[in-house]
Design a protein around this motif. Structure first.
Motif, PDB file in Angstrom:
ATOM      1  N   ALA A  53      -8.139  10.140 -12.011  1.00 28.30           N
ATOM      2  CA  ALA A  53      -8.741   9.113 -11.273  1.00 28.30           C
ATOM      3  C   ALA A  53      -8.073   7.781 -11.355  1.00 28.30           C
ATOM      4  CB  ALA A  53     -10.162   8.912 -11.608  1.00 28.30           C
ATOM      5  N   VAL A  54      -8.276   7.078 -10.263  1.00 24.38           N
ATOM      6  CA  VAL A  54      -7.810   5.784 -10.308  1.00 24.38           C
ATOM      7  C   VAL A  54      -8.689   4.870 -10.884  1.00 24.38           C
ATOM      8  CG1 VAL A  54      -7.322   3.590  -8.865  1.00 24.38           C
ATOM      9  CG2 VAL A  54      -6.556   5.918  -8.014  1.00 24.38           C
ATOM     10  N   GLY A  96     -12.676  -1.386   2.358  1.00 22.69           N
ATOM     11  CA  GLY A  96     -12.929  -2.034   1.232  1.00 22.69           C
ATOM     12  C   GLY A  96     -13.299  -3.602   1.710  1.00 22.69           C
ATOM     13  N   ALA A  97     -14.041  -4.017   0.654  1.00 21.52           N
ATOM     14  CA  ALA A  97     -14.672  -5.358   0.960  1.00 21.52           C
ATOM     15  C   ALA A  97     -13.636  -6.659   0.515  1.00 21.52           C
ATOM     16  CB  ALA A  97     -15.934  -5.609  -0.189  1.00 21.52           C
ATOM     17  N   ASP A  98     -12.879  -6.091  -0.311  1.00 22.87           N
ATOM     18  CA  ASP A  98     -11.717  -7.152  -0.572  1.00 22.87           C
ATOM     19  C   ASP A  98     -10.231  -6.451  -1.103  1.00 22.87           C
ATOM     20  OD1 ASP A  98     -11.843  -5.862  -3.126  1.00 22.87           O
ATOM     21  OD2 ASP A  98     -13.239  -7.393  -3.477  1.00 22.87           O
ATOM     22  N   PHE A 110       0.714  -1.316  -0.077  1.00 16.78           N
ATOM     23  CA  PHE A 110      -0.166   0.032   0.055  1.00 16.78           C
ATOM     24  C   PHE A 110       0.879   1.278   0.240  1.00 16.78           C
ATOM     25  CE2 PHE A 110      -4.631  -1.048   0.778  1.00 16.78           C
ATOM     26  CZ  PHE A 110      -4.475  -2.186   0.373  1.00 16.78           C
ATOM     27  N   GLU A 111       1.875   1.193   0.773  1.00 14.34           N
ATOM     28  CA  GLU A 111       2.719   2.271   0.860  1.00 14.34           C
ATOM     29  C   GLU A 111       3.448   2.573  -0.755  1.00 14.34           C
ATOM     30  OE1 GLU A 111       3.883   2.456   5.562  1.00 14.34           O
ATOM     31  OE2 GLU A 111       5.568   1.558   3.795  1.00 14.34           O
ATOM     32  N   LEU A 152      -9.984  -2.309  -1.251  1.00 11.73           N
ATOM     33  CA  LEU A 152      -9.384  -1.641  -0.311  1.00 11.73           C
ATOM     34  C   LEU A 152      -8.217  -0.817  -0.755  1.00 11.73           C
ATOM     35  CD1 LEU A 152      -8.942  -1.024   2.708  1.00 11.73           C
ATOM     36  CD2 LEU A 152      -7.524  -3.224   2.970  1.00 11.73           C
ATOM     37  N   LEU A 153      -7.312  -1.385  -1.812  1.00 13.91           N
ATOM     38  CA  LEU A 153      -6.375  -0.555  -2.287  1.00 13.91           C
ATOM     39  C   LEU A 153      -6.798   0.397  -3.133  1.00 13.91           C
ATOM     40  CD1 LEU A 153      -3.293  -0.020  -2.885  1.00 13.91           C
ATOM     41  CD2 LEU A 153      -3.414  -1.884  -4.722  1.00 13.91           C
ATOM     42  N   TYR A 154      -8.045   0.113  -3.875  1.00 15.73           N
ATOM     43  CA  TYR A 154      -8.355   1.161  -4.619  1.00 15.73           C
ATOM     44  C   TYR A 154      -8.916   2.452  -4.042  1.00 15.73           C
ATOM     45  CZ  TYR A 154     -11.971   3.703  -8.059  1.00 15.73           C
ATOM     46  OH  TYR A 154     -12.481   4.384  -8.494  1.00 15.73           O
TER      47      TYR A 154
END
Length: 148
Positions: A125-126, A59-61, A30-31, A65-67
């Motif tokens: 955006a991502v 996030g649900a998965d 994540f970092e 979560l990363l998104y």
């Protein structure tokens, strides 16, 4: 012999730009994903860490979560006209069944100054295009594309 892997690699796409991020742990992934995204927006060399911002995502998965993590960082940077040098995770909880995961940390940077900062590419955006988070023998890897 231990192979040292770069924290991320930029990958080209006909319409967008993306990256592969790596981490021995989920927190490191994540970092490093945040570092990759932030370095596309602005070269980190001249950014001072004077303005910390709390980041919290759910996030649900692992993908969502990363998104959410990256979208939150991008949203704060855009809304406040900040550039970030690094992002440090203080807590990460993997999603388990119906319990969503969470990522908490701090983004360190400052207000964008066109006199001092080498502006990179403006990120709108991502995206979810080919977005993936996967476990590897070395830890974790993510592929992310950004809408420019």
């Amino acid at each position: 012999m231990r192979v040292v892997r770069v924290p991320y690699e930029i990958i080209e796409h006909p319409a967008d730009v993306g990256f592969l991020a790596y981490g021995r742990t989920l927190a490191e992934l994540f970092e490093n994903a945040a570092l990759a995204m932030c370095s596309i927006a602005c070269a980190p060399d001249e950014i001072e860490e004077t303005t910390p911002r709390e980041i919290l995502a759910h996030g649900a998965d692992l993908e969502s979560l990363l998104y959410a993590w990256l979208a939150e960082i991008l949203g704060i940077a855009d809304a406040e006209q900040l550039v970030f040098r690094r992002v440090a995770i203080s807590l990460i909880q993997e999603p388990r069944g119906i319990t969503p995961g969470a990522a908490r940390g701090v983004a360190y940077g400052e207000a964008f100054d066109r006199e001092r900062h080498a502006a990179g590419t403006y990120i709108k955006a991502v995206t979810l295009h080919q977005f993936i988070v996967e476990r590897t023998p070395e830890g974790f890897r993510a592929r992310v594309f950004l809408d420019l």
